[in-house]
Design a protein around this motif. Structure first.
Motif, short mmCIF file in Angstrom:
data_model
loop_
_atom_site.label_atom_id
_atom_site.label_comp_id
_atom_site.label_asym_id
_atom_site.label_seq_id
_atom_site.Cartn_x
_atom_site.Cartn_y
_atom_site.Cartn_z
N ASP A 3 0.83 -1.21 0.00
CA ASP A 3 0.00 0.00 0.00
C ASP A 3 0.86 1.26 0.00
O ASP A 3 0.53 2.25 -0.66
CB ASP A 3 -0.94 0.02 1.20
CG ASP A 3 -2.00 -1.08 1.13
OD1 ASP A 3 -2.27 -1.58 0.01
OD2 ASP A 3 -2.55 -1.43 2.19
N ILE A 4 1.96 1.23 0.75
CA ILE A 4 2.87 2.37 0.78
C ILE A 4 3.47 2.58 -0.60
O ILE A 4 3.50 3.70 -1.12
CB ILE A 4 3.97 2.16 1.84
CG1 ILE A 4 3.34 2.13 3.25
CG2 ILE A 4 5.04 3.25 1.74
CD1 ILE A 4 4.26 1.64 4.34
N ALA A 5 3.92 1.51 -1.21
CA ALA A 5 4.51 1.60 -2.55
C ALA A 5 3.48 2.11 -3.57
O ALA A 5 3.77 3.00 -4.37
CB ALA A 5 5.05 0.24 -2.97
N ARG A 6 2.29 1.55 -3.51
CA ARG A 6 1.22 1.93 -4.44
C ARG A 6 0.89 3.42 -4.31
O ARG A 6 0.59 4.09 -5.29
CB ARG A 6 -0.02 1.08 -4.19
CG ARG A 6 -1.09 1.22 -5.24
CD ARG A 6 -2.28 0.27 -5.05
NE ARG A 6 -1.87 -1.09 -4.79
CZ ARG A 6 -2.05 -1.73 -3.62
NH1 ARG A 6 -2.61 -1.13 -2.60
NH2 ARG A 6 -1.66 -2.99 -3.47
N ARG A 7 0.95 3.93 -3.10
CA ARG A 7 0.63 5.33 -2.85
C ARG A 7 1.50 6.28 -3.67
O ARG A 7 1.08 7.38 -4.03
CB ARG A 7 0.77 5.64 -1.35
CG ARG A 7 0.25 6.98 -0.94
CD ARG A 7 0.29 7.14 0.58
NE ARG A 7 -0.85 6.55 1.25
CZ ARG A 7 -2.04 7.13 1.38
NH1 ARG A 7 -2.26 8.32 0.84
NH2 ARG A 7 -3.01 6.53 2.01
N ILE A 8 2.75 5.87 -3.98
CA ILE A 8 3.62 6.74 -4.79
C ILE A 8 3.85 6.19 -6.19
O ILE A 8 4.70 6.70 -6.93
CB ILE A 8 4.97 7.02 -4.08
CG1 ILE A 8 5.84 5.77 -3.99
CG2 ILE A 8 4.75 7.65 -2.72
CD1 ILE A 8 7.29 6.09 -3.74
N ARG A 23 6.06 -3.01 -4.60
CA ARG A 23 6.70 -3.41 -3.34
C ARG A 23 8.19 -3.73 -3.50
O ARG A 23 9.00 -3.29 -2.67
CB ARG A 23 5.93 -4.58 -2.73
CG ARG A 23 6.39 -4.98 -1.35
CD ARG A 23 5.49 -6.09 -0.80
NE ARG A 23 5.88 -6.46 0.53
CZ ARG A 23 6.80 -7.38 0.81
NH1 ARG A 23 7.42 -8.02 -0.17
NH2 ARG A 23 7.11 -7.66 2.05
N PRO A 24 8.60 -4.48 -4.53
CA PRO A 24 10.04 -4.75 -4.67
C PRO A 24 10.88 -3.47 -4.82
O PRO A 24 12.01 -3.42 -4.35
CB PRO A 24 10.12 -5.62 -5.93
CG PRO A 24 8.78 -6.28 -6.02
CD PRO A 24 7.81 -5.26 -5.51
N CYS A 82 15.06 -2.13 3.32
CA CYS A 82 15.08 -3.60 3.23
C CYS A 82 14.01 -4.29 4.07
O CYS A 82 13.78 -5.49 3.90
CB CYS A 82 16.46 -4.14 3.56
SG CYS A 82 16.99 -3.85 5.24
N SER A 83 13.32 -3.55 4.93
CA SER A 83 12.26 -4.18 5.73
C SER A 83 11.25 -3.12 6.17
O SER A 83 11.52 -1.91 6.14
CB SER A 83 12.86 -4.85 6.98
OG SER A 83 13.35 -3.86 7.88
#
Length: 190
Positions: free
Chosen positions: A28-33, A37-38, A45-46
């Motif tokens: 969700d954090i990755a999608r927000r920007i 995720r990778p 790294c975590s």
């Protein structure tokens, strides 16, 4: 890379504030920007590393902001007012941060607890020292300084964390400075 990292930290601040450490999801954090995720894991790294960086960044920025108020021009009262206004503005510009801080204060366990101890306590020490040294001639003599700082900060945190309930709970306007001023100055013996 630095711009992506900053965008990730800003997105993480929102997600961690809404769901806490356990509830927030890296996807969700990755999608927000607009990344996957990778790609996020390339920068952090975590989840724990991202969380730590998010909270530490926020408190570093808060420390810088409070420092501006302490070093502003004017009397002690002017500088205390500047600090109060800057803290209020800081949280108004980042409404999710107030929720994140309150969430961590209420959480008995988790990665944020140690960060709060290592980052918030020194900020409180800095503000308390400023008030005791620079305000010793003008603040109330019986004032428990740290408790007064926490009372003022708690009011500002709760108001900013309350979102759409602000008006219903606090009424119109911002009274952070008048309340802080009253705590520090109004009951001073003559």
């Amino acid at each position: 890379r630095a711009a992506t990292r900053e965008r990730l930290l800003a997105a993480a601040e929102i997600e961690f504030a809404m769901g806490g450490f356990d509830g927030a999801k890296l996807a969700d954090i990755a999608r927000r920007i607009g990344i996957r995720r990778p790609s996020l894991l390339y920068h952090f790294c975590s989840k724990a590393e991202l969380y730590k960086a998010t909270v530490e960044r926020a408190f570093w920025q808060l420390g810088e902001t409070l420092g501006l108020g302490m070093t502003a021009q004017g009397s002690f009262e002017d500088r205390l007012r500047s600090m109060t206004t800057l803290f209020t503005d800081f949280l108004e510009q980042r409404p999710f941060l107030a929720r994140l801080i309150i969430r961590e204060i209420l959480t008995e366990q988790g990665p944020g607890r140690d960060i709060l101890i290592s980052r918030v306590v020194p900020l409180l020490d800095m503000v308390e020292d400023f008030i005791r040294k620079d305000g010793q001639e003008v603040i109330r003599g019986d004032l428990p300084v740290r408790a007064a700082v926490m009372q003022s900060a708690s009011n500002i945190l709760m108001k900013n964390a309350s979102g759409s309930l602000q008006g219903a709970l606090w009424g119109p306007g911002d009274y952070s400075w008048p309340l802080t001023r009253f705590a520090f100055f109004e009951a001073k013996e003559k």
